[in-house]
Design a protein around this motif. Structure first.
Motif, short mmCIF file in Angstrom:
data_model
loop_
_atom_site.label_atom_id
_atom_site.label_comp_id
_atom_site.label_asym_id
_atom_site.label_seq_id
_atom_site.Cartn_x
_atom_site.Cartn_y
_atom_site.Cartn_z
N TRP A 86 0.83 -1.21 0.00
CA TRP A 86 0.00 0.00 0.00
C TRP A 86 0.86 1.25 0.00
O TRP A 86 0.63 2.19 -0.76
N LYS A 87 1.89 1.28 0.85
CA LYS A 87 2.70 2.49 1.00
C LYS A 87 3.72 2.66 -0.13
O LYS A 87 3.92 3.78 -0.62
N PHE A 88 4.36 1.58 -0.56
CA PHE A 88 5.45 1.70 -1.51
C PHE A 88 5.09 1.27 -2.93
O PHE A 88 5.92 1.36 -3.83
N GLY A 89 3.87 0.78 -3.13
CA GLY A 89 3.42 0.48 -4.49
C GLY A 89 3.44 -0.97 -4.88
O GLY A 89 2.55 -1.43 -5.58
N SER A 90 4.47 -1.73 -4.44
CA SER A 90 4.50 -3.14 -4.80
C SER A 90 5.51 -3.90 -3.97
O SER A 90 6.44 -3.33 -3.41
N ILE A 91 5.29 -5.20 -3.91
CA ILE A 91 6.25 -6.15 -3.37
C ILE A 91 6.49 -7.14 -4.49
O ILE A 91 5.56 -7.80 -4.95
N PRO A 92 7.73 -7.24 -4.96
CA PRO A 92 8.00 -8.11 -6.10
C PRO A 92 7.73 -9.59 -5.81
O PRO A 92 7.80 -10.04 -4.67
N ASP A 93 7.45 -10.32 -6.86
CA ASP A 93 7.27 -11.76 -6.78
C ASP A 93 8.53 -12.38 -6.18
O ASP A 93 9.64 -12.02 -6.55
N GLY A 94 8.37 -13.30 -5.24
CA GLY A 94 9.51 -13.98 -4.63
C GLY A 94 10.05 -13.30 -3.38
O GLY A 94 10.99 -13.79 -2.76
N TYR A 95 9.47 -12.19 -2.97
CA TYR A 95 9.91 -11.48 -1.77
C TYR A 95 8.88 -11.64 -0.65
O TYR A 95 7.69 -11.70 -0.90
N VAL A 96 9.38 -11.69 0.58
CA VAL A 96 8.54 -11.72 1.77
C VAL A 96 8.88 -10.48 2.59
O VAL A 96 9.90 -9.84 2.37
N ILE A 97 8.02 -10.17 3.56
CA ILE A 97 8.29 -9.04 4.45
C ILE A 97 8.87 -9.60 5.75
O ILE A 97 8.25 -10.40 6.43
N ASP A 98 10.09 -9.17 6.04
CA ASP A 98 10.82 -9.62 7.22
C ASP A 98 10.66 -8.62 8.34
O ASP A 98 10.66 -7.41 8.11
N HIS A 99 10.53 -9.12 9.57
CA HIS A 99 10.53 -8.27 10.76
C HIS A 99 11.98 -8.11 11.20
O HIS A 99 12.60 -9.07 11.67
N ASP A 119 17.02 -15.25 1.62
CA ASP A 119 17.65 -14.33 2.58
C ASP A 119 16.89 -14.30 3.91
O ASP A 119 17.50 -14.19 4.97
N ASN A 120 15.57 -14.40 3.85
CA ASN A 120 14.78 -14.41 5.07
C ASN A 120 15.09 -15.66 5.91
O ASN A 120 15.25 -15.58 7.12
N ASN A 121 15.21 -16.82 5.25
CA ASN A 121 15.55 -18.04 5.97
C ASN A 121 16.96 -17.96 6.54
O ASN A 121 17.20 -18.40 7.66
N ARG A 122 17.90 -17.42 5.78
CA ARG A 122 19.27 -17.26 6.26
C ARG A 122 19.29 -16.37 7.51
O ARG A 122 19.94 -16.69 8.50
N LYS A 123 18.55 -15.28 7.47
CA LYS A 123 18.49 -14.37 8.62
C LYS A 123 17.89 -15.08 9.83
O LYS A 123 18.37 -14.93 10.95
N ARG A 124 16.86 -15.87 9.62
CA ARG A 124 16.22 -16.60 10.71
C ARG A 124 17.23 -17.51 11.42
O ARG A 124 17.29 -17.58 12.64
N PHE A 125 18.05 -18.22 10.64
CA PHE A 125 19.04 -19.12 11.23
C PHE A 125 20.17 -18.35 11.91
O PHE A 125 20.64 -18.74 12.97
N GLU A 126 20.60 -17.24 11.33
CA GLU A 126 21.67 -16.43 11.92
C GLU A 126 21.22 -15.78 13.22
O GLU A 126 21.99 -15.67 14.18
N ASP A 127 19.96 -15.33 13.28
CA ASP A 127 19.45 -14.64 14.47
C ASP A 127 19.00 -15.59 15.57
O ASP A 127 18.80 -15.17 16.71
N ASN A 128 18.83 -16.87 15.24
CA ASN A 128 18.33 -17.86 16.21
C ASN A 128 19.20 -19.12 16.17
O ASN A 128 18.80 -20.12 15.60
N PRO A 129 20.37 -19.08 16.78
CA PRO A 129 21.23 -20.27 16.78
C PRO A 129 20.49 -21.48 17.35
O PRO A 129 19.76 -21.37 18.33
N GLY A 130 20.64 -22.61 16.71
CA GLY A 130 19.95 -23.82 17.15
C GLY A 130 18.57 -23.99 16.56
O GLY A 130 17.92 -25.01 16.77
N TYR A 131 18.11 -23.02 15.80
CA TYR A 131 16.78 -23.09 15.18
C TYR A 131 16.79 -24.12 14.06
O TYR A 131 17.72 -24.19 13.26
N THR A 132 15.79 -24.97 14.03
CA THR A 132 15.60 -25.89 12.91
C THR A 132 14.20 -25.70 12.38
O THR A 132 13.25 -25.61 13.16
#
Length: 142
Positions: A86-99, A119-132
Motif C-alpha cells: 500500500w505504502k510503496f506500491g508493490s512487493i516483487p514476486d519472490g519477496y517476503v516481508i521480514d521483521h 535471505d529471510n531463511n538465512r536471517k532466521r538461522f543467523e538470528d536464532n542459533p539452534g533453530y531448525t
C-alpha cells in the motif's frame, strides 16, 4: 495469494481497498465492494488483530493476517505485506516481508524489510542459533 506472490497497490485499489490506518496496536483497512453484482456500493471495515499459530515444539508464532475475497477468489496477506504494498506500491514476486527486530507483532514500517525467501531463511538461522525449521510445524499430511 501465495506465500511470496507479487502484491501491488494497483491490485489492492482494483479490489476496492481505499484506506489503511493504524491506531495504537490495531490496523484498520477499509474497502468498497458490490454485493451479488449489484450496483449498490457497500463499505467494509476490517480490523486486523494478531492470530496465533501453534508450533509442534509447543511455541507460538503470532502474526496479523487478513483475508478477503474478490471475484469469487480468496486472498490472504500479513499486515506487513499488505501495508508495504500500500505504502510503496508493490512487493516483487519472490519477496517476503521480514521483521527486522524478529518481533512478529511489532508492526510498523521501521521494522519491515522486503527480503527474498532465501535471505529471510538465512536471517532466521543467523538470528536464532539452534533453530531448525524441519520440526516446527505439525505434519498434517500422512
Amino acid at each position: 495469494m501465495g506465500y511470496a506472490v507479487e502484491l501491488t497497490k494497483e491490485m489492492l485499489l482494483e479490489m476496492g481497498f481505499y484506506a489503511l490506518e493504524k491506531d495504537g496496536d490495531i490496523w484498520t483497512i477499509r474497502r468498497y465492494w458490490y454485493k451479488n453484482n449489484s450496483k449498490k456500493k457497500y463499505e467494509h471495515t476490517i480490523k486486523v488483530k494478531p492470530i496465533t499459530n501453534k508450533l509442534k515444539n509447543g511455541n507460538e508464532k503470532k502474526y496479523r493476517t487478513l483475508t478477503w475475497s474478490y471475484k469469487n477468489k480468496a486472498y490472504s496477506a500479513t499486515i506487513g505485506r499488505f501495508a508495504m504494498a500500500w505504502k510503496f506500491g508493490s512487493i516483487p514476486d519472490g519477496y517476503v516481508i521480514d521483521h527486522i527486530k524478529n518481533d512478529s507483532l511489532l508492526d510498523n514500517y521501521d521494522n519491515w524489510q522486503p527480503l527474498t525467501i532465501k535471505d529471510n531463511n538465512r536471517k532466521r538461522f543467523e538470528d536464532n542459533p539452534g533453530y531448525t525449521c524441519f520440526n516446527q510445524f505439525k505434519n498434517t499430511r500422512r
